[in-house]
Design an enzyme around this catalytic site. Structure first.
Site, short mmCIF file in Angstrom:
data_model
loop_
_atom_site.label_atom_id
_atom_site.label_comp_id
_atom_site.label_asym_id
_atom_site.label_seq_id
_atom_site.Cartn_x
_atom_site.Cartn_y
_atom_site.Cartn_z
N GLU A 24 -11.33 -2.70 7.05
CA GLU A 24 -9.98 -2.85 6.52
C GLU A 24 -9.00 -3.16 7.66
O GLU A 24 -9.04 -2.52 8.70
CB GLU A 24 -9.51 -1.57 5.83
CG GLU A 24 -10.30 -1.21 4.59
CD GLU A 24 -9.85 0.10 3.98
OE1 GLU A 24 -9.68 0.13 2.75
OE2 GLU A 24 -9.69 1.09 4.73
N GLU A 57 -15.77 -0.25 -15.43
CA GLU A 57 -14.88 0.30 -14.41
C GLU A 57 -13.64 0.94 -15.03
O GLU A 57 -12.97 0.37 -15.88
CB GLU A 57 -14.44 -0.79 -13.43
CG GLU A 57 -13.63 -0.22 -12.28
CD GLU A 57 -13.23 -1.25 -11.25
OE1 GLU A 57 -13.04 -0.86 -10.10
OE2 GLU A 57 -13.09 -2.44 -11.60
N GLU A 115 -5.42 5.62 4.76
CA GLU A 115 -4.71 4.34 4.76
C GLU A 115 -3.28 4.43 5.29
O GLU A 115 -2.76 3.43 5.76
CB GLU A 115 -4.73 3.74 3.35
CG GLU A 115 -6.14 3.36 2.92
CD GLU A 115 -6.18 2.61 1.60
OE1 GLU A 115 -5.12 2.37 0.97
OE2 GLU A 115 -7.30 2.25 1.18
N ARG A 140 -6.92 -10.09 0.37
CA ARG A 140 -7.92 -9.90 -0.67
C ARG A 140 -8.71 -11.20 -0.82
O ARG A 140 -8.22 -12.19 -1.37
CB ARG A 140 -7.28 -9.50 -2.00
CG ARG A 140 -6.67 -8.11 -1.98
CD ARG A 140 -7.72 -7.06 -1.76
NE ARG A 140 -7.22 -5.73 -2.03
CZ ARG A 140 -7.96 -4.64 -1.90
NH1 ARG A 140 -9.23 -4.74 -1.52
NH2 ARG A 140 -7.45 -3.46 -2.13
N GLU A 172 -7.97 8.85 0.57
CA GLU A 172 -7.49 7.47 0.70
C GLU A 172 -6.06 7.44 1.22
O GLU A 172 -5.73 6.63 2.09
CB GLU A 172 -7.56 6.72 -0.64
CG GLU A 172 -8.96 6.35 -1.06
CD GLU A 172 -9.63 5.34 -0.14
OE1 GLU A 172 -8.95 4.51 0.49
OE2 GLU A 172 -10.87 5.39 -0.07
#
Length: 178
Positions: A121, A99, A76, A44, A72
């Site tokens: 990613e 958010e 992932e 990150r 997702e």
């Protein structure tokens, strides 16, 4: 981002900035039949560190967040589930952003395809006992907000008996075997 001229609680003038998000954050707590949790890890950049998290992504505000959570999870981890449950809604930083997030529980996950993450990613996948995931929270090793909240909600659901008996038994075994 929008800026607003405001009066603060003391009556003084000020400027308040609000970041408005176009997406809702979605997270998935994937639990397999043995009571193991599936996590994904990635570097990150804003934190300058590696982070282990539940599968997460974004859903446009005018769409069904559950459909994006399913996507997702599959992208992932290569996992799917036929038993989905909404478990949590949160505002992630409500002092400066709009958010919000939705977190789902995916039970009895199973591998149906290889992971196919987005090209930006570089994900790793690991499977750990639920008891170990909680220990990593207590030790400060798992710090992602949606992950921490989702796993703690699952723990509360386990304690309160709000899960199918087979799931409860599997999760409890991970504590007995620790």
């Amino acid at each position: 981002m929008t800026h607003h001229e405001v009066l603060n609680p003391a009556g003084g003038s000020g400027l308040y900035g609000v970041v408005r998000f176009k997406n809702c954050a979605v997270g998935v707590v994937p639990v397999d039949a043995d009571g193991f949790i599936h996590l994904v890890g990635q570097y990150r950049y804003p934190l300058g560190r590696y982070s282990w998290e539940i599968p997460e992504g974004g859903a446009p505000l005018d769409s069904d967040p559950l459909e994006h959570a399913k996507r997702e999870l599959l992208e992932e981890t290569g996992l799917e589930s036929s038993d989905w449950r909404p478990i949590l809604e949160m505002h992630l930083s409500n002092s400066v952003t709009t958010e919000h997030s939705r977190c789902y529980l995916a039970l009895d996950v199973r591998r149906t395809a290889p992971p196919s993450p987005d090209e930006d990613e570089d994900l790793k996948h690991r499977t750990i006992p639920f008891s170990e995931a909680l220990e990593e929270i207590w030790r400060g090793e798992i710090t992602d907000a949606i992950t921490v909240a989702g796993l703690l909600k699952l723990h509360a659901m386990m304690i309160r008996g709000e899960l199918p008996s087979a799931t409860l038994d599997a999760l409890r075994r991970t504590f007995a075997e620790a």
